[in-house]
Design a protein around this motif. Structure first.
Motif, short mmCIF file in Angstrom:
data_model
loop_
_atom_site.label_atom_id
_atom_site.label_comp_id
_atom_site.label_asym_id
_atom_site.label_seq_id
_atom_site.Cartn_x
_atom_site.Cartn_y
_atom_site.Cartn_z
N MET A 1 0.85 -1.20 0.00
CA MET A 1 0.00 0.00 0.00
C MET A 1 0.88 1.25 0.00
SD MET A 1 -2.97 1.15 2.71
CE MET A 1 -3.93 -0.32 2.37
N LEU A 2 0.55 2.21 -0.84
CA LEU A 2 1.33 3.43 -0.95
C LEU A 2 0.98 4.41 0.17
CD1 LEU A 2 1.04 4.20 -4.78
CD2 LEU A 2 2.92 3.05 -3.60
N SER A 3 1.97 5.19 0.60
CA SER A 3 1.70 6.32 1.49
C SER A 3 1.20 7.49 0.65
CB SER A 3 2.98 6.73 2.21
OG SER A 3 3.92 7.26 1.28
N TYR A 4 0.71 8.54 1.32
CA TYR A 4 0.25 9.71 0.56
C TYR A 4 1.40 10.31 -0.23
CZ TYR A 4 -2.08 14.08 -0.61
OH TYR A 4 -2.62 15.14 -1.32
N ALA A 5 2.59 10.40 0.38
CA ALA A 5 3.74 10.98 -0.31
C ALA A 5 4.11 10.17 -1.54
CB ALA A 5 4.92 11.08 0.64
N GLU A 6 4.05 8.85 -1.42
CA GLU A 6 4.37 7.99 -2.57
C GLU A 6 3.33 8.13 -3.67
OE1 GLU A 6 6.67 4.30 -0.31
OE2 GLU A 6 4.48 4.38 -0.32
N ALA A 7 2.07 8.23 -3.29
CA ALA A 7 1.01 8.40 -4.28
C ALA A 7 1.15 9.75 -4.97
CB ALA A 7 -0.36 8.28 -3.61
N ALA A 223 -9.47 21.60 -13.82
CA ALA A 223 -10.80 22.16 -14.13
C ALA A 223 -11.85 21.77 -13.09
CB ALA A 223 -11.25 21.70 -15.51
N ALA A 224 -11.42 21.10 -12.03
CA ALA A 224 -12.35 20.69 -10.98
C ALA A 224 -12.81 21.90 -10.16
CB ALA A 224 -11.70 19.66 -10.07
N ASP A 225 -13.99 21.81 -9.58
CA ASP A 225 -14.47 22.89 -8.71
C ASP A 225 -13.52 23.09 -7.54
OD1 ASP A 225 -16.68 23.29 -10.32
OD2 ASP A 225 -17.96 21.95 -9.15
N ASP A 226 -12.94 21.99 -7.07
CA ASP A 226 -11.97 22.04 -5.97
C ASP A 226 -10.77 21.18 -6.36
OD1 ASP A 226 -10.46 21.84 -3.67
OD2 ASP A 226 -12.19 21.57 -2.33
N PRO A 227 -9.75 21.78 -6.97
CA PRO A 227 -8.58 21.01 -7.42
C PRO A 227 -7.89 20.21 -6.31
CG PRO A 227 -8.57 23.16 -8.43
CD PRO A 227 -9.66 23.19 -7.39
N VAL A 228 -7.86 20.75 -5.10
CA VAL A 228 -7.21 20.05 -4.00
C VAL A 228 -7.96 18.76 -3.67
CG1 VAL A 228 -6.57 20.15 -1.57
CG2 VAL A 228 -6.22 22.14 -3.02
N THR A 229 -9.28 18.83 -3.60
CA THR A 229 -10.08 17.64 -3.34
C THR A 229 -9.92 16.62 -4.47
OG1 THR A 229 -11.70 18.89 -2.06
CG2 THR A 229 -12.43 16.79 -2.98
N ALA A 230 -9.86 17.10 -5.71
CA ALA A 230 -9.69 16.21 -6.86
C ALA A 230 -8.33 15.51 -6.81
CB ALA A 230 -9.84 16.98 -8.16
N PHE A 231 -7.29 16.26 -6.44
CA PHE A 231 -5.96 15.68 -6.32
C PHE A 231 -5.92 14.65 -5.19
CE2 PHE A 231 -1.66 15.66 -4.52
CZ PHE A 231 -0.90 15.36 -5.64
N ASP A 232 -6.50 15.01 -4.06
CA ASP A 232 -6.56 14.08 -2.93
C ASP A 232 -7.27 12.78 -3.30
OD1 ASP A 232 -5.14 15.60 -1.09
OD2 ASP A 232 -6.93 16.53 -0.21
N ALA A 233 -8.35 12.91 -4.07
CA ALA A 233 -9.12 11.72 -4.44
C ALA A 233 -8.29 10.77 -5.29
CB ALA A 233 -10.38 12.14 -5.19
N ILE A 234 -7.48 11.32 -6.16
CA ILE A 234 -6.61 10.48 -6.99
C ILE A 234 -5.56 9.78 -6.13
CG2 ILE A 234 -4.84 10.51 -8.80
CD1 ILE A 234 -6.50 12.71 -10.17
N CYS A 235 -4.95 10.54 -5.22
CA CYS A 235 -3.96 9.95 -4.31
C CYS A 235 -4.58 8.85 -3.46
CB CYS A 235 -3.33 11.02 -3.42
SG CYS A 235 -2.26 12.18 -4.32
N GLU A 236 -5.78 9.10 -2.97
CA GLU A 236 -6.48 8.11 -2.15
C GLU A 236 -6.79 6.85 -2.95
OE1 GLU A 236 -9.76 10.31 -0.64
OE2 GLU A 236 -8.49 11.57 0.65
N GLU A 237 -7.13 7.02 -4.22
CA GLU A 237 -7.37 5.85 -5.07
C GLU A 237 -6.10 5.02 -5.21
OE1 GLU A 237 -8.19 4.83 -9.77
OE2 GLU A 237 -9.11 6.65 -8.95
N LEU A 238 -4.96 5.70 -5.36
CA LEU A 238 -3.69 4.99 -5.50
C LEU A 238 -3.25 4.32 -4.19
CD1 LEU A 238 -1.65 7.52 -7.68
CD2 LEU A 238 -2.96 5.54 -8.42
N MET A 239 -3.70 4.88 -3.07
CA MET A 239 -3.33 4.33 -1.76
C MET A 239 -4.20 3.13 -1.36
SD MET A 239 -2.95 8.02 0.13
CE MET A 239 -2.94 7.38 1.79
N ALA A 240 -5.32 2.97 -2.02
CA ALA A 240 -6.29 1.92 -1.63
C ALA A 240 -5.75 0.51 -1.91
CB ALA A 240 -7.60 2.14 -2.38
#
Length: 240
Positions: A1-7, A223-240
């Motif tokens: 499982m990846l850490s947030y930094a690794e993702a 182009a997301a309404d909240d780029p930070v949330t969109a970025f976090d969601a991608i990282c979280e997908e990679l960490m799953a």
């Protein structure tokens, strides 16, 4: 499982936008994002200073200029581009092994002059906006996967550090080039995102599982309404 930094280190945010928006996004994602892509739209408008500005914000830079010319010009162009402090530079695999070798020499010359680590070179294979019909339109009748493999082998053998390909070819490229190759994949779209002008796509997790080293993600974040949330969601997908 990846850490947030690794993702985070696997996601390159494509800043195909204005200078003002690029700085807004970079400041917004400070402390979270690791990489940004500076492509032709931004670099042609702002010049080398945009790379330095991103590096001052603690970001690593993929300078996506798709350099393609005669070997002499490519050597000089890559040397100049590498002097900006870019960490990865793209060149075209279509330019021949002599052109790729010249690009590598230019990158080495810049490293020697600056004392920094040599920037890595990735060769463009078949653009992710192209499908089989588009390839046939320019006279290439071989299947996309075959054409990508041909250009990848040629470029990697001539001194490139890796390849730019769609997620659909990532597994094949990993098997062909081995564990050390840098495989950069645009055409990454989180589930539910608009496809836009991309043809050969995959989700972030699927692309990494297939063998991608880095994912280039633009509009689903920028182009997301909240780029930070969109970025976090991608990282979280990679960490799953």
């Amino acid at each position: 499982m990846l850490s947030y930094a690794e993702a985070s280190d696997k996601v390159i945010i494509a800043l195909d936008c204005s200078r003002e928006r690029a700085f807004e996004l970079a400041d917004m994602l400070a402390g979270k994002a690791t990489w940004v892509k500076v492509g032709m739209t931004l670099f042609y408008a702002e010049g080398p200073a945009i790379v330095e500005a991103m590096r001052e914000r603690g970001l690593r830079v993929f300078l996506d200029l798709k350099v393609h010319d005669i070997p002499f010009q490519v050597q000089g162009a890559v040397r100049s581009a590498a002097m900006t402090g870019a960490d990865i530079i793209s060149i075209h695999g279509l330019g021949s092994s002599a052109m790729v070798s010249a690009a590598r020499k230019g990158a080495e010359e810049a490293a020697e002059k600056t004392g920094r680590a040599r920037c890595r070179l990735v060769a463009i294979s078949v653009l992710t906006s192209m499908d089989q019909d588009a390839l046939a339109e320019i006279g290439v009748t071989s299947p996309i996967a075959e054409e990508v493999a041909r250009l990848a082998s040629l470029s990697y053998g001539a001194g490139a550090d890796g390849i730019v390909c769609s997620p659909q070819e990532a597994a094949q490229m990993r098997g062909l080039l081995g564990p050390d190759a840098l495989i950069v994949t645009p055409g990454v779209r989180p589930a539910g995102s608009a496809v836009g002008d991309q043809k050969r796509i995959a989700t972030p997790a699927a692309a990494i599982q297939a063998g991608s080293s880095k994912l280039v993600v633009g509009r689903p974040i920028t182009a997301a309404d909240d780029p930070v949330t969109a970025f976090d969601a991608i990282c979280e997908e990679l960490m799953a």
